[in-house]
Design a protein around this motif. Structure first.
Motif, PDB file in Angstrom:
ATOM      1  N   UNK A 113      14.046 -12.147  -6.264  1.00 36.25           N
ATOM      2  CA  UNK A 113      13.683 -11.326  -7.599  1.00 36.25           C
ATOM      3  C   UNK A 113      12.346 -11.815  -7.707  1.00 36.25           C
ATOM      4  N   UNK A 114      11.501 -10.705  -7.541  1.00 35.30           N
ATOM      5  CA  UNK A 114       9.945 -10.772  -7.651  1.00 35.30           C
ATOM      6  C   UNK A 114       9.476 -10.335  -9.125  1.00 35.30           C
ATOM      7  N   UNK A 115       8.842 -11.328  -9.676  1.00 33.02           N
ATOM      8  CA  UNK A 115       8.355 -11.091 -10.992  1.00 33.02           C
ATOM      9  C   UNK A 115       7.487  -9.754 -11.087  1.00 33.02           C
ATOM     10  N   UNK A 116       7.702  -8.688 -11.675  1.00 34.96           N
ATOM     11  CA  UNK A 116       6.814  -7.747 -11.991  1.00 34.96           C
ATOM     12  C   UNK A 116       5.404  -8.236 -12.312  1.00 34.96           C
ATOM     13  N   UNK A 117       5.428  -9.323 -13.629  1.00 33.19           N
ATOM     14  CA  UNK A 117       4.344  -9.603 -14.007  1.00 33.19           C
ATOM     15  C   UNK A 117       3.206 -10.433 -12.818  1.00 33.19           C
ATOM     16  N   UNK A 118       4.156 -11.039 -12.021  1.00 37.87           N
ATOM     17  CA  UNK A 118       3.484 -11.806 -10.538  1.00 37.87           C
ATOM     18  C   UNK A 118       2.839 -10.622 -10.024  1.00 37.87           C
ATOM     19  N   UNK A 119       3.373  -9.517  -9.732  1.00 39.44           N
ATOM     20  CA  UNK A 119       2.984  -8.432  -8.749  1.00 39.44           C
ATOM     21  C   UNK A 119       1.601  -8.041  -9.474  1.00 39.44           C
ATOM     22  N   UNK A 120       1.818  -7.753 -11.024  1.00 38.14           N
ATOM     23  CA  UNK A 120       0.586  -7.266 -11.472  1.00 38.14           C
ATOM     24  C   UNK A 120      -0.605  -8.409 -11.223  1.00 38.14           C
ATOM     25  N   UNK A 121      -0.230  -9.699 -11.406  1.00 35.46           N
ATOM     26  CA  UNK A 121      -1.373 -10.689 -11.195  1.00 35.46           C
ATOM     27  C   UNK A 121      -2.038 -10.532  -9.948  1.00 35.46           C
ATOM     28  N   UNK A 122      -0.990 -10.451  -8.847  1.00 36.79           N
ATOM     29  CA  UNK A 122      -1.464 -10.451  -7.476  1.00 36.79           C
ATOM     30  C   UNK A 122      -2.329  -9.173  -7.198  1.00 36.79           C
ATOM     31  N   UNK A 123      -1.883  -7.991  -7.893  1.00 38.31           N
ATOM     32  CA  UNK A 123      -2.790  -6.788  -7.638  1.00 38.31           C
ATOM     33  C   UNK A 123      -4.035  -7.132  -8.271  1.00 38.31           C
ATOM     34  N   UNK A 124      -4.052  -7.571  -9.443  1.00 40.98           N
ATOM     35  CA  UNK A 124      -5.300  -7.945 -10.242  1.00 40.98           C
ATOM     36  C   UNK A 124      -6.291  -8.660  -9.153  1.00 40.98           C
ATOM     37  N   UNK A 125      -5.781  -9.519  -8.521  1.00 37.81           N
ATOM     38  CA  UNK A 125      -6.355 -10.593  -7.562  1.00 37.81           C
ATOM     39  C   UNK A 125      -7.185  -9.761  -6.404  1.00 37.81           C
ATOM     40  N   UNK A 126      -6.445  -8.732  -5.970  1.00 40.68           N
ATOM     41  CA  UNK A 126      -7.037  -7.791  -4.939  1.00 40.68           C
ATOM     42  C   UNK A 126      -7.912  -6.967  -5.548  1.00 40.68           C
TER      43      UNK A 126
ATOM     44  N   UNK B 206      -2.340  -2.640  -4.689  1.00 41.85           N
ATOM     45  CA  UNK B 206      -3.904  -2.717  -4.739  1.00 41.85           C
ATOM     46  C   UNK B 206      -4.299  -3.248  -3.232  1.00 41.85           C
ATOM     47  N   UNK B 207      -3.501  -4.210  -2.527  1.00 41.83           N
ATOM     48  CA  UNK B 207      -3.622  -4.597  -1.429  1.00 41.83           C
ATOM     49  C   UNK B 207      -3.633  -3.156  -0.239  1.00 41.83           C
TER      50      UNK B 207
END
Length: 203
Positions: free
Chosen positions: A96-109, A143-144
């Protein structure tokens, strides 16, 4: 050069990647991107070493911030944190991958792309990992994907992505037009030296 780190599960890919990034950075080759260490706890139901994997964190490079990224699906369901509408649930992943975490990692990229493209310093782009969400659905770490789709640049002349064996052909097909034929590597000293040689060749 695009390096694809692949191989069987639990052979130490992420541990090798964390160690290699530290050593490269100490030698003046910064790494930018994300590494995905597992969350392990001692357990009688664990692996041969007595540890059970409960989740996955994301270590954001180069700053080293660590964020919770994924929880084992059965645990998320038992804990009431499972979201049936999440990208990972729609793909029926075991995590279960948090969509919020995905947003955070994409913002990092997005951030490292903007910063690195303007400081003139060569970095190794690191993405751990690209899975079914990215390579089949074009979701997840978009984003990656966008940064990789650009191919080599003065900022990122080389990249390393982690891909499961079953998805390597999809990764080749997607990124070969931008990067050329990728180099498949395993977590070994030879792979680390190959990365170093690639940077020496572009200095």
């Amino acid at each position: 050069m695009l390096f694809i780190l692949t191989g069987d599960i639990q052979i130490g890919k992420t541990r090798w990647l964390e160690s290699t990034c530290r050593k490269l950075a100490a030698d003046g080759i910064p790494c930018a991107g994300v590494v995905a260490p597992g969350v392990w706890v001692p357990s009688e139901h664990g692996d041969a070493n007595g540890f059970e994997k409960l989740g996955i964190d994301n270590l954001l490079l180069p700053q080293g911030e660590r964020i919770p990224f994924a929880r084992r699906r059965d645990l998320a369901q038992a804990e009431g944190t499972f979201d049936p509408n999440s990208q990972s649930a729609q793909m029926q992943l075991g995590w279960e991958i948090s969509d919020d975490a995905i947003v955070q990692v994409n913002a990092h990229f997005d951030l490292i792309a903007a910063r690195t493209h303007h400081n003139g310093r060569q970095s190794l782009l690191v993405v751990d990992e690209l899975g079914r969400l990215e390579l089949i659905r074009n979701q997840g770490l978009t984003s990656a994907l966008a940064l990789l789709d650009e191919g080599p640049s003065p900022a990122f002349p080389h990249a390393l992505i982690v891909v499961r064996d079953a998805l390597v052909d999809l990764a080749r097909e997607r990124f070969a037009p931008s990067w050329g034929d990728p180099a498949l590597v395993s977590p070994t000293q030879d792979a680390e030296e190959a990365i170093r040689r690639a940077f020496k060749a572009t200095c």
